[in-house]
Write a protein that holds these residues in place. Sequence first.
Motif, PDB file in Angstrom:
ATOM      1  N   TYR A 104      42.728 -13.951 -52.294  1.00  0.00           N
ATOM      2  CA  TYR A 104      42.883 -13.852 -53.742  1.00  0.00           C
ATOM      3  C   TYR A 104      44.317 -13.622 -54.205  1.00  0.00           C
ATOM      4  CZ  TYR A 104      37.852 -13.837 -54.460  1.00  0.00           C
ATOM      5  OH  TYR A 104      36.530 -14.191 -54.516  1.00  0.00           O
ATOM      6  N   TYR A 105      45.140 -12.941 -53.388  1.00  0.00           N
ATOM      7  CA  TYR A 105      46.453 -12.513 -53.871  1.00  0.00           C
ATOM      8  C   TYR A 105      47.608 -12.927 -52.959  1.00  0.00           C
ATOM      9  CZ  TYR A 105      43.191  -9.634 -56.462  1.00  0.00           C
ATOM     10  OH  TYR A 105      42.140  -9.208 -57.236  1.00  0.00           O
ATOM     11  N   GLY A 118      47.336 -16.990 -54.333  1.00  0.00           N
ATOM     12  CA  GLY A 118      46.035 -16.843 -53.683  1.00  0.00           C
ATOM     13  C   GLY A 118      45.803 -17.924 -52.644  1.00  0.00           C
ATOM     14  N   ARG A 165      39.496 -15.127 -59.643  1.00  0.00           N
ATOM     15  CA  ARG A 165      40.925 -14.808 -59.480  1.00  0.00           C
ATOM     16  C   ARG A 165      41.628 -14.651 -60.811  1.00  0.00           C
ATOM     17  NH1 ARG A 165      45.002 -13.301 -59.906  1.00  0.00           N
ATOM     18  NH2 ARG A 165      46.934 -13.579 -58.696  1.00  0.00           N
ATOM     19  N   ASP A 174      44.870  -8.151 -61.239  1.00  0.00           N
ATOM     20  CA  ASP A 174      45.507  -7.632 -60.027  1.00  0.00           C
ATOM     21  C   ASP A 174      46.232  -6.341 -60.396  1.00  0.00           C
ATOM     22  OD1 ASP A 174      46.641  -7.234 -57.595  1.00  0.00           O
ATOM     23  OD2 ASP A 174      48.120  -8.836 -57.755  1.00  0.00           O
TER      24      ASP A 174
END
Length: 274
Positions: free
Chosen positions: A15-16, A22, A70, A75
């Motif tokens: 995801y990051y 991602g 996402r 985040d």
Amino acid sequence: MTQPIVTNQFFEWFYYGLNGLGGWFIFLLLALAAVIVVLYDSSRRRLPAIGWRMGIIITALLLIPAILYRFTIGDPPNPNSPLYDFSEIIFYLGILGGVLPPVLAIGYFVSYTGMMGCPQGHVYEASLGQCPECARLMTPPPSPIAVYPPQQIQQVVSPPAQAVQQPTAPIPPAKPKTQAWLVAQDGHSYQLNLGETLIGRSSQNDIQFSGDTTLSRQHAKIVEQNGHFQLVDLGGKNHTRVNDHVVRQPVLLEPDDEIQFGDNTVVRFVTSRR
């Protein structure tokens, strides 16, 4: 109270990773490549591979929840997001959405290697050059029987008394064919019969190679049974070979086997059955 997400390094990278973009982006590229390649190839070869196309497209769509996750979860992840409680399920769906399309694409190419399709939806070996089913259906029907007036019929049926009528040999019925051929080096193909196909120099054979004097009058035969084809040498003065091996006992033929009758006649065994 919402439970925190249980993550690992791969989850975080998915995801990051890639500087915040991602790792899902790599999975997306793999899925899109598989979809585009299969759609293009099946269209180019006119293959009726609807099941493969739909399977690849549907599995690629499994990536959509991961992409939405996402760009909506934030985040670090926002516990108030409606997708927060489904993080693990969405993660595994994204993995499947990136892995399954390339796997299905490989299966598609393995299944249709060397095959072509025709506008009527038939699948055949590309080496044949044309669809044998369409060629068979396009064969012109026999000429119609002329109809004569009764007076002419009387004249035709009643020959002069001194004429001697010669008996005519009955025309044998055509043998039913199967989806297998012997393809010569000049591109000419000979379709095999259901049951037994005789091969040799004599005109009494189902497949005749009259120009090769190294063949026996009845040189060999191919016996079809339940879609399997067995080559039998009939003991002529010159041998029969399969892939450069002399046939001494019946040999089970495989697609693309090279068969040599006598010294000069070389053909390739082709079948559309898989």
